[in-house]
Design an enzyme around this catalytic site. Structure first.
Site, PDB file in Angstrom:
ATOM      1  N   GLU A   1       2.006  -0.941  13.870  1.00 45.27           N
ATOM      2  CA  GLU A   1       1.067  -0.123  13.100  1.00 45.27           C
ATOM      3  C   GLU A   1      -0.255  -0.045  13.843  1.00 45.27           C
ATOM      4  O   GLU A   1      -0.789  -1.070  14.276  1.00 45.27           O
ATOM      5  CB  GLU A   1       0.823  -0.680  11.694  1.00 45.27           C
ATOM      6  CG  GLU A   1       2.015  -0.584  10.746  1.00 45.27           C
ATOM      7  CD  GLU A   1       1.661  -1.023   9.322  1.00 45.27           C
ATOM      8  OE1 GLU A   1       0.463  -0.979   8.959  1.00 45.27           O
ATOM      9  OE2 GLU A   1       2.583  -1.391   8.571  1.00 45.27           O
TER      10      GLU A   1
ATOM     11  N   LYS B   1      -3.252   8.241   6.760  1.00 47.92           N
ATOM     12  CA  LYS B   1      -3.100   7.902   8.176  1.00 47.92           C
ATOM     13  C   LYS B   1      -2.003   8.703   8.869  1.00 47.92           C
ATOM     14  O   LYS B   1      -1.710   8.482  10.044  1.00 47.92           O
ATOM     15  CB  LYS B   1      -2.824   6.408   8.339  1.00 47.92           C
ATOM     16  CG  LYS B   1      -3.985   5.506   7.955  1.00 47.92           C
ATOM     17  CD  LYS B   1      -3.702   4.058   8.290  1.00 47.92           C
ATOM     18  CE  LYS B   1      -4.837   3.152   7.839  1.00 47.92           C
ATOM     19  NZ  LYS B   1      -4.971   3.093   6.370  1.00 47.92           N
TER      20      LYS B   1
ATOM     21  N   TRP C   1       0.965   4.363  12.751  1.00 43.42           N
ATOM     22  CA  TRP C   1       0.998   4.368  11.291  1.00 43.42           C
ATOM     23  C   TRP C   1       0.152   5.535  10.810  1.00 43.42           C
ATOM     24  O   TRP C   1      -1.033   5.547  11.041  1.00 43.42           O
ATOM     25  CB  TRP C   1       0.454   3.046  10.737  1.00 43.42           C
ATOM     26  CG  TRP C   1       0.658   2.916   9.252  1.00 43.42           C
ATOM     27  CD1 TRP C   1      -0.281   3.064   8.262  1.00 43.42           C
ATOM     28  CD2 TRP C   1       1.889   2.618   8.597  1.00 43.42           C
ATOM     29  NE1 TRP C   1       0.289   2.890   7.034  1.00 43.42           N
ATOM     30  CE2 TRP C   1       1.618   2.615   7.213  1.00 43.42           C
ATOM     31  CE3 TRP C   1       3.195   2.390   9.033  1.00 43.42           C
ATOM     32  CZ2 TRP C   1       2.610   2.376   6.250  1.00 43.42           C
ATOM     33  CZ3 TRP C   1       4.160   2.145   8.082  1.00 43.42           C
ATOM     34  CH2 TRP C   1       3.870   2.129   6.718  1.00 43.42           C
TER      35      TRP C   1
ATOM     36  N   ASP D   1       0.818  -1.210   0.000  1.00 44.05           N
ATOM     37  CA  ASP D   1       0.000   0.000   0.000  1.00 44.05           C
ATOM     38  C   ASP D   1       0.852   1.261   0.000  1.00 44.05           C
ATOM     39  O   ASP D   1       0.729   2.133   0.856  1.00 44.05           O
ATOM     40  CB  ASP D   1      -0.941  -0.017   1.213  1.00 44.05           C
ATOM     41  CG  ASP D   1      -1.968   1.106   1.169  1.00 44.05           C
ATOM     42  OD1 ASP D   1      -2.353   1.494   0.052  1.00 44.05           O
ATOM     43  OD2 ASP D   1      -2.363   1.587   2.239  1.00 44.05           O
TER      44      ASP D   1
ATOM     45  N   ASN E   1       7.118  -7.527   6.229  1.00 43.42           N
ATOM     46  CA  ASN E   1       5.936  -6.834   6.732  1.00 43.42           C
ATOM     47  C   ASN E   1       4.672  -7.538   6.249  1.00 43.42           C
ATOM     48  O   ASN E   1       4.467  -7.705   5.045  1.00 43.42           O
ATOM     49  CB  ASN E   1       5.911  -5.377   6.256  1.00 43.42           C
ATOM     50  CG  ASN E   1       4.683  -4.645   6.775  1.00 43.42           C
ATOM     51  OD1 ASN E   1       4.611  -4.294   7.955  1.00 43.42           O
ATOM     52  ND2 ASN E   1       3.687  -4.429   5.907  1.00 43.42           N
ATOM     53  N   GLU E   2       3.864  -7.967   7.206  1.00 41.42           N
ATOM     54  CA  GLU E   2       2.543  -8.558   6.970  1.00 41.42           C
ATOM     55  C   GLU E   2       2.551  -9.689   5.939  1.00 41.42           C
ATOM     56  O   GLU E   2       1.737  -9.726   5.026  1.00 41.42           O
ATOM     57  CB  GLU E   2       1.548  -7.476   6.554  1.00 41.42           C
ATOM     58  CG  GLU E   2       1.295  -6.446   7.649  1.00 41.42           C
ATOM     59  CD  GLU E   2       0.171  -5.481   7.322  1.00 41.42           C
ATOM     60  OE1 GLU E   2      -0.253  -5.405   6.148  1.00 41.42           O
ATOM     61  OE2 GLU E   2      -0.303  -4.795   8.262  1.00 41.42           O
TER      62      GLU E   2
ATOM     63  N   TYR F   1     -10.111  -0.817   9.958  1.00 33.75           N
ATOM     64  CA  TYR F   1     -10.457  -1.873   9.005  1.00 33.75           C
ATOM     65  C   TYR F   1     -11.396  -2.892   9.640  1.00 33.75           C
ATOM     66  O   TYR F   1     -12.265  -3.457   8.971  1.00 33.75           O
ATOM     67  CB  TYR F   1      -9.192  -2.576   8.493  1.00 33.75           C
ATOM     68  CG  TYR F   1      -8.290  -1.696   7.663  1.00 33.75           C
ATOM     69  CD1 TYR F   1      -8.767  -1.058   6.522  1.00 33.75           C
ATOM     70  CD2 TYR F   1      -6.964  -1.490   8.021  1.00 33.75           C
ATOM     71  CE1 TYR F   1      -7.939  -0.251   5.762  1.00 33.75           C
ATOM     72  CE2 TYR F   1      -6.126  -0.683   7.262  1.00 33.75           C
ATOM     73  CZ  TYR F   1      -6.623  -0.066   6.131  1.00 33.75           C
ATOM     74  OH  TYR F   1      -5.795   0.746   5.385  1.00 33.75           O
TER      75      TYR F   1
ATOM     76  N   ASN G   1       0.677  -5.388  13.642  1.00 32.36           N
ATOM     77  CA  ASN G   1      -0.022  -4.289  12.967  1.00 32.36           C
ATOM     78  C   ASN G   1      -1.515  -4.509  13.177  1.00 32.36           C
ATOM     79  O   ASN G   1      -2.066  -5.509  12.710  1.00 32.36           O
ATOM     80  CB  ASN G   1       0.289  -4.283  11.474  1.00 32.36           C
ATOM     81  CG  ASN G   1       1.763  -4.051  11.175  1.00 32.36           C
ATOM     82  OD1 ASN G   1       2.536  -3.692  12.062  1.00 32.36           O
ATOM     83  ND2 ASN G   1       2.154  -4.232   9.928  1.00 32.36           N
TER      84      ASN G   1
ATOM     85  N   TYR H   1      -5.636  -2.816  13.431  1.00 30.28           N
ATOM     86  CA  TYR H   1      -6.520  -1.732  13.002  1.00 30.28           C
ATOM     87  C   TYR H   1      -7.947  -1.924  13.494  1.00 30.28           C
ATOM     88  O   TYR H   1      -8.905  -1.692  12.761  1.00 30.28           O
ATOM     89  CB  TYR H   1      -6.473  -1.600  11.474  1.00 30.28           C
ATOM     90  CG  TYR H   1      -5.167  -1.047  10.979  1.00 30.28           C
ATOM     91  CD1 TYR H   1      -4.918   0.315  11.017  1.00 30.28           C
ATOM     92  CD2 TYR H   1      -4.161  -1.891  10.506  1.00 30.28           C
ATOM     93  CE1 TYR H   1      -3.702   0.832  10.582  1.00 30.28           C
ATOM     94  CE2 TYR H   1      -2.951  -1.388  10.063  1.00 30.28           C
ATOM     95  CZ  TYR H   1      -2.724  -0.024  10.094  1.00 30.28           C
ATOM     96  OH  TYR H   1      -1.517   0.482   9.672  1.00 30.28           O
TER      97      TYR H   1
END
Length: 597
Positions: free
Chosen positions: A503, A567, A548, A160, A411-412, A471, A465, A467
């Site tokens: 994040e 963000k 983040w 992203d 990452n992720e 999300y 991370n 949210y």
């Protein structure tokens, strides 16, 4: 890999500035063989995408070409001449006149070529650099190139942030003697109050090595006459977060026969230790709590291009807000970032470009994968080879920076399916072999929970991370608080390791306000952040919070992105949103409390 420097035995010439620039043209199959026929000039360092106000160039997929001439200093006779490219995103080739001298895959780490045989001192050399921005399932980061019904090639990727391309870091040529210092590796620790500096010097061409360590005032505190050894510093001054202290390690290479000085290189050294003790992250034996951000190298017009003014201003804003650390999300940053962090006591989690190894994520949107990520047709052994190369090059470049306290190797990524562990286990083992002194981590995304994640036990620190309220359950902050705390307690009880939330945050349009709990408003961003902080403060195993993001940044076009990801605590032009003042109040108070202790 040593950063090029000027010394008593080395000279350095920058090639930054305007270069001739052209997109690839099938009618010009060998653009390096002559002068580029183009009216365009591109700045280096910079990404080229936003410079020209031209949609065709902005959206270009494939090769572009940079070219300029340089006169090699006539005093460089008898030595070695090297061309160094700070980064070429994502694949680079270098020609000197008609000779291919370098080919490198990987968009965020430097590469070099010995051009002694093709660059004549006192004469001009034509340098042509080709850069290819294509990503495939076997590159790091991965992506796919598609051709639509209009015949237009488009680049798709799951990370992203925008796929900026070009030459975002500086280009140099430099000289060394024929026998030269090839590499230096430094590892530090403490024995009581005394510092220990273990070093290893690699030389090319032979010679006798002399090593001298000086303190900040220039006084010699230790020396040795071997290529490998350990220096002891009595009552050493520690490199500490917020209070950086740097020693200077001078390495000299002397001729075996005449004892004359052949080569010399000076390296800054910070003496500090990093250890994990249960759920604590220790720097110099003291618990450290990470406060800061995931960032991006991102600014208007330059894209991902290095800019010294932005670097200094970003660090000034981090100091103003009370941050003590950041993660180089999601790729290695320009070396100047780490040099600055070394000098100013900022702690860094250093990350590879391995982002997007997850078919359940696309452009920041989380969903369900419809097939296995780790397979011969998707992320396979060749992908892992490229991933391993990115880890090796990251550690080779950044191993001597005291500010770097941990390696993040992805990452992720997909972490639930069975193939994930087979993919990552060799990479984790290799990272530890390359550097046994730093913890290793990866940033986990929400589908990998404390009950089903197949990777977490391989790593030293749990980086999550999350949210909730954005999300997941968007806008419901009461539910977000309950679910976040439930999950974090699950991780803490299951693994008993340090937890850093790498994040958390919410997209926010600067200037949008509401008296209600309204996503996208500045008030909602502050409310969500406050929820997370209340939870963090109740869980002892949480040792860090990285919001983040530091600033708004550009992404690929999409209906969930309004001119990029919003963000940021600061706007893309570095103006504070409401949440910046909230963070400043919390972090400054925490820093003052730690100083009193």
């Amino acid at each position: 890999m040593l950063t090029p420097i000027s010394s008593s035995t080395r000279e350095l010439l920058s090639l930054d500035g305007l270069w001739q620039f052209a997109l690839s043209d099938e009618n010009v199959p060998r653009p390096w063989s002559d002068l580029l026929d183009t009216p365009l000039e591109a700045p280096v360092p910079a990404s080229y995408n936003d410079v020209f106000a031209d949609q065709r160039i902005h959206d270009h997929v494939g090769w572009v070409w940079y070219q300029r001439s340089v006169r090699v200093p006539r005093g460089w006779h008898g030595g070695r001449i090297v061309l160094r490219v700070g980064a070429a995103t994502h694949e680079g080739v270098v020609y000197v006149d008609d000779a291919l001298v370098a080919h490198h895959v990987g968009g965020y780490t430097p590469f070099e070529a010995d051009i002694t045989s093709v660059a004549r001192p006192g004469q001009e050399a034509r340098i042509t650099i080709g850069v290819n921005n294509e990503l495939t399932n076997e590159t790091i980061p991965p992506g796919t190139v598609e051709t639509n019904e209009l015949g237009r090639r488009t680049q798709k990727y799951r990370h992203d942030f925008y796929n900026y391309a070009g030459l975002p870091r500086s280009i140099h040529i430099y000289s060394t003697p024929a026998a030269f210092i090839e590499d230096i590796t430094v590892r530090t620790d403490f024995d009581g109050r005394d510092g220990r500096v273990d070093y290893e010097v690699a030389v090319h061409g032979g010679g006798r090595v002399l090593v001298t360590l000086r303190d900040a005032s220039g006084i010699v505190v230790a020396e040795a006459d071997e290529a490998e050894g350990s220096l002891r510093v009595t009552n050493a001054a520690a490199w500490q977060p917020g209070r950086a202290y740097l020693y200077s390690l001078r390495v000299q290479l002397h001729d075996d026969d005449s004892d004359s000085l052949g080569d010399e290189y000076t390296l800054s050294v910070g003496i500090r230790s990093v250890r994990i003790d249960g759920s604590k992250f220790l720097i110099n034996g003291e618990p450290f709590y990470f406060r800061g951000f995931g960032k991006h190298e991102d600014s208007a017009i330059r894209g991902r291009g290095y800019d010294a003014a932005f670097l200094v201003h970003d660090f000034a804003l981090m100091k103003w807000v009370g941050a003590n650390s950041f993660r180089t999300s999601h790729y290695p940053y320009a070396e100047e970032y780490l040099d600055y962090a070394d000098r100013h006591g900022i702690v860094v989690i250093d990350e590879t470009p391995a982002v997007g190894l997850n078919l359940g994520i696309g452009g920041g949107v989380h969903g369900r994968a419809d097939r296995n990520a780790f397979s011969e047709t998707m992320f396979n052994d060749r992908t892992r080879d490229a991933h391993a190369q990115s880890i090796r090059e990251l550690i080779a470049r950044d191993k001597n920076h005291p500010s770097v306290v941990m390696w993040s190797i992805a990452n992720e990524p997909e972490s639930v399916e069975s193939g994930a562990r087979d993919y990552f286990l060799p990479l984790v083992n290799m990272t530890r072999e390359l550097d046994p002194t730093r913890p290793v981590t990866y940033a986990n995304e929400y589908r990998g929970t404390f009950t089903n994640d197949g990777l977490a036990d391989l790593f030293d620190v749990l980086c999550l991370n999350r949210y909730y309220g954005w999300y997941a359950d968007p806008g419901d902050l009461e539910l977000a608080e309950v679910r976040l705390e439930t999950e974090l307690r699950g991780w803490a009880q299951t693994f008993g390791r340090p937890i850093i939330i790498t994040e958390y945050g919410a997209d926010t349009m600067a200037g949008l306000h509401s008296v209600l709990t309204q996503p996208w408003s500045e008030e909602f961003q502050t409310q969500l952040i406050d929820v997370y902080h209340r939870v963090f403060d109740r869980i002892e195993e949480v040792v860090g919070e990285h919001v983040w993001n530091f600033a708004d940044f550009q992404t690929s076009a999409g209906v969930t992105r309004v001119d990029g990801n919003r963000k940021g605590v600061f706007t893309r032009d570095r103006r504070p949103k409401l949440v910046a003042h909230q963070l400043r109040k919390r972090w400054i108070a925490a820093n003052e409390s730690e100083d009193e202790r």
